[in-house]
Motif scaffolding. Structure first.
Motif, PDB file in Angstrom:
ATOM      1  N   ILE A   1      -7.162  -3.143  -7.313  1.00  0.00           N
ATOM      2  CA  ILE A   1      -5.909  -2.447  -7.302  1.00  0.00           C
ATOM      3  C   ILE A   1      -5.882  -0.847  -7.383  1.00  0.00           C
ATOM      4  O   ILE A   1      -4.916  -0.243  -6.778  1.00  0.00           O
ATOM      5  CB  ILE A   1      -4.725  -2.929  -8.170  1.00  0.00           C
ATOM      6  N   GLU A   2      -6.817  -0.461  -7.768  1.00  0.00           N
ATOM      7  CA  GLU A   2      -7.037   1.144  -7.859  1.00  0.00           C
ATOM      8  C   GLU A   2      -7.135   1.632  -6.548  1.00  0.00           C
ATOM      9  O   GLU A   2      -7.664   1.210  -5.482  1.00  0.00           O
ATOM     10  CB  GLU A   2      -8.516   1.376  -8.472  1.00  0.00           C
TER      11      GLU A   2
ATOM     12  N   SER B   1       2.079 -14.492   7.601  1.00  0.00           N
ATOM     13  CA  SER B   1       0.891 -15.121   7.462  1.00  0.00           C
ATOM     14  C   SER B   1       0.580 -15.735   6.235  1.00  0.00           C
ATOM     15  O   SER B   1       0.982 -15.387   5.152  1.00  0.00           O
ATOM     16  CB  SER B   1      -0.226 -14.074   8.138  1.00  0.00           C
ATOM     17  N   GLY B   2      -0.193 -16.942   6.127  1.00  0.00           N
ATOM     18  CA  GLY B   2      -0.494 -17.648   5.037  1.00  0.00           C
ATOM     19  C   GLY B   2      -1.393 -16.665   4.289  1.00  0.00           C
ATOM     20  O   GLY B   2      -1.044 -16.710   2.896  1.00  0.00           O
ATOM     21  N   ALA B   3      -2.336 -15.906   4.740  1.00  0.00           N
ATOM     22  CA  ALA B   3      -3.051 -15.040   3.741  1.00  0.00           C
ATOM     23  C   ALA B   3      -2.241 -14.121   3.245  1.00  0.00           C
ATOM     24  O   ALA B   3      -2.749 -13.573   2.162  1.00  0.00           O
ATOM     25  CB  ALA B   3      -4.149 -14.331   4.974  1.00  0.00           C
ATOM     26  N   GLN B   4      -1.271 -13.539   3.760  1.00  0.00           N
ATOM     27  CA  GLN B   4      -0.463 -12.318   3.274  1.00  0.00           C
ATOM     28  C   GLN B   4       0.350 -12.988   2.077  1.00  0.00           C
ATOM     29  O   GLN B   4       0.410 -12.429   0.843  1.00  0.00           O
ATOM     30  CB  GLN B   4       0.254 -11.661   4.116  1.00  0.00           C
ATOM     31  N   ARG B   5       0.844 -14.236   2.198  1.00  0.00           N
ATOM     32  CA  ARG B   5       1.618 -15.035   1.176  1.00  0.00           C
ATOM     33  C   ARG B   5       0.761 -15.273   0.167  1.00  0.00           C
ATOM     34  O   ARG B   5       1.057 -15.189  -1.025  1.00  0.00           O
ATOM     35  CB  ARG B   5       2.090 -16.360   1.887  1.00  0.00           C
ATOM     36  N   HIS B   6      -0.701 -15.845   0.451  1.00  0.00           N
ATOM     37  CA  HIS B   6      -1.466 -16.114  -0.868  1.00  0.00           C
ATOM     38  C   HIS B   6      -1.941 -14.784  -1.642  1.00  0.00           C
ATOM     39  O   HIS B   6      -1.927 -14.640  -2.693  1.00  0.00           O
ATOM     40  CB  HIS B   6      -2.785 -16.691  -0.189  1.00  0.00           C
ATOM     41  N   LEU B   7      -2.126 -13.625  -0.757  1.00  0.00           N
ATOM     42  CA  LEU B   7      -2.223 -12.295  -1.581  1.00  0.00           C
ATOM     43  C   LEU B   7      -1.182 -11.926  -2.533  1.00  0.00           C
ATOM     44  O   LEU B   7      -1.320 -11.437  -3.497  1.00  0.00           O
ATOM     45  CB  LEU B   7      -2.449 -11.256  -0.328  1.00  0.00           C
ATOM     46  N   MET B   8       0.081 -12.091  -1.963  1.00  0.00           N
ATOM     47  CA  MET B   8       1.274 -11.681  -2.839  1.00  0.00           C
ATOM     48  C   MET B   8       1.241 -12.394  -3.816  1.00  0.00           C
ATOM     49  O   MET B   8       1.837 -12.000  -4.930  1.00  0.00           O
ATOM     50  CB  MET B   8       2.511 -11.668  -1.789  1.00  0.00           C
TER      51      MET B   8
ATOM     52  N   ARG C   1       0.522 -12.897  -9.635  1.00  0.00           N
ATOM     53  CA  ARG C   1      -0.198 -13.445 -11.185  1.00  0.00           C
ATOM     54  C   ARG C   1      -0.869 -12.251 -12.069  1.00  0.00           C
ATOM     55  O   ARG C   1      -0.973 -12.490 -13.142  1.00  0.00           O
ATOM     56  CB  ARG C   1      -1.054 -14.508 -10.761  1.00  0.00           C
ATOM     57  N   TRP C   2      -1.249 -11.269 -11.184  1.00  0.00           N
ATOM     58  CA  TRP C   2      -2.078 -10.282 -11.871  1.00  0.00           C
ATOM     59  C   TRP C   2      -0.874  -9.241 -12.391  1.00  0.00           C
ATOM     60  O   TRP C   2      -1.127  -8.163 -13.074  1.00  0.00           O
ATOM     61  CB  TRP C   2      -2.790  -9.382 -11.006  1.00  0.00           C
ATOM     62  N   GLY C   3       0.417  -9.234 -12.212  1.00  0.00           N
ATOM     63  CA  GLY C   3       1.564  -8.577 -12.641  1.00  0.00           C
ATOM     64  C   GLY C   3       1.540  -7.261 -11.629  1.00  0.00           C
ATOM     65  O   GLY C   3       2.124  -6.069 -12.257  1.00  0.00           O
ATOM     66  N   LYS C   4       1.310  -7.505 -10.493  1.00  0.00           N
ATOM     67  CA  LYS C   4       1.268  -6.314  -9.548  1.00  0.00           C
ATOM     68  C   LYS C   4       2.169  -6.864  -8.289  1.00  0.00           C
ATOM     69  O   LYS C   4       2.313  -7.907  -8.090  1.00  0.00           O
ATOM     70  CB  LYS C   4      -0.094  -5.879  -8.898  1.00  0.00           C
ATOM     71  N   VAL C   5       2.428  -5.690  -7.534  1.00  0.00           N
ATOM     72  CA  VAL C   5       3.064  -6.170  -6.176  1.00  0.00           C
ATOM     73  C   VAL C   5       2.305  -5.471  -4.947  1.00  0.00           C
ATOM     74  O   VAL C   5       1.644  -4.310  -5.292  1.00  0.00           O
ATOM     75  CB  VAL C   5       4.621  -5.387  -6.323  1.00  0.00           C
TER      76      VAL C   5
END
Length: 197
Positions: A112-113, A125-132, A137-141
Motif C-alpha cells: 500500500i506504500e 471486473s472480478g479482479a478489481q472486486r477481489h482487490l477491493m 480485509r487489510w483495513g484499507k481502501v
C-alpha cells in the motif's frame, strides 16, 4: 455446438480460457467464427443481457462463496431466468508484481506504500472486486494506492508491469507466469461460464 457458425464469448479475462478458445478457433478453421472479448465480469453480463454475446465468463469473489455469489450476481439482470451457470475451473487470484518489488516485500500490507505504483483493473471486473475485498480485509481502501493506470485486461495489467509503468496489479497466477513476473497468492476464485439455456 452453441450456434452453427459463430460463438462470441465476453466477460472475465483468463489465459486458460483464451488458449482453449484459440485452439477451438484453430480446429474450426473457416467453418465457424470463434471470438473472445475480455470485458470484465459486469460488462460481459451486460453484453449477454443485450444478446451481443453467446456466453460470458465471470468470477466474483472467493471460490468457496461462488455457489451463492454467482447466482446472486446473475439475479441482478432481468434475463437471468433464461441463463444457466456452468462451472469451468478454479484459478489462483492475487497480485502480479515485478520481481525486484517482490524481493523487497516482507509483509503484504507494505504494498500500500506510495513507493509502489499500481495498475488496477476496471470497475466491474472480478479482479478489481477481489482487490477491493482484499484491501478491506487489510483495513484499507483503493484510494490509498498509488494508482498509475487502469488495465482493461489481465494481459494489459501484466504488460504495464513489464513496461515499467507499474509495479503491482491484481491478476491470476497464470498471467504472472506467462509474463515471467512474481506473484503473491490471495486465494482461489471460481471461473464460471454463463450462457442461454
Amino acid at each position: 455446438g452453441l450456434l452453427a457458425d459463430r460463438l462470441i464469448i465476453g466477460g472475465s479475462d483468463d489465459p486458460l480460457l483464451y488458449r482453449v478458445l484459440l485452439n477451438l478457433a484453430h480446429k474450426s478453421g473457416n467453418r465457424a467464427l470463434i471470438s473472445y472479448t475480455p470485458t470484465g465480469t459486469r460488462q460481459g453480463l451486460e453484453l449477454l443481457q443485450s444478446q451481443r454475446v453467446n456466453a460470458t465468463a465471470l468470477h466474483w469473489g472467493p471460490d468457496k462463496e461462488a455457489a451463492t455469489r454467482h447466482p446472486a450476481l446473475l439475479h441482478q439482470y432481468p434475463q437471468h431466468s433464461s441463463w444457466m451457470l456452468v462451472h469451468a475451473f478454479n484459478r489462483e487470484q492475487g497480485l502480479i508484481l515485478d520481481a525486484s518489488a517482490a524481493e523487497q516485500i516482507r509483509d503484504e500490507k507494505e504494498l500500500i506504500e506510495p513507493r509502489y505504483r499500481w495498475s488496477i483493473r476496471q470497475n466491474g471486473s472480478g479482479a478489481q472486486r477481489h482487490l477491493m475485498e482484499t484491501l478491506a480485509r487489510w483495513g484499507k481502501v483503493i484510494d490509498e494506492l498509488n494508482i498509475t493506470g487502469t488495465a482493461l485486461s489481465e494481459r494489459e495489467a501484466a504488460s504495464n508491469i513489464t513496461m515499467g509503468l507499474a509495479d503491482i496489479a491484481p491478476g491470476a497466477k497464470s498471467t504472472a507466469q506467462e509474463y515471467g513476473l512474481a506473484f503473491i497468492p490471495l486465494g482461489s476464485v471460481s471461473v464460471d461460464i454463463v450462457l442461454a439455456k
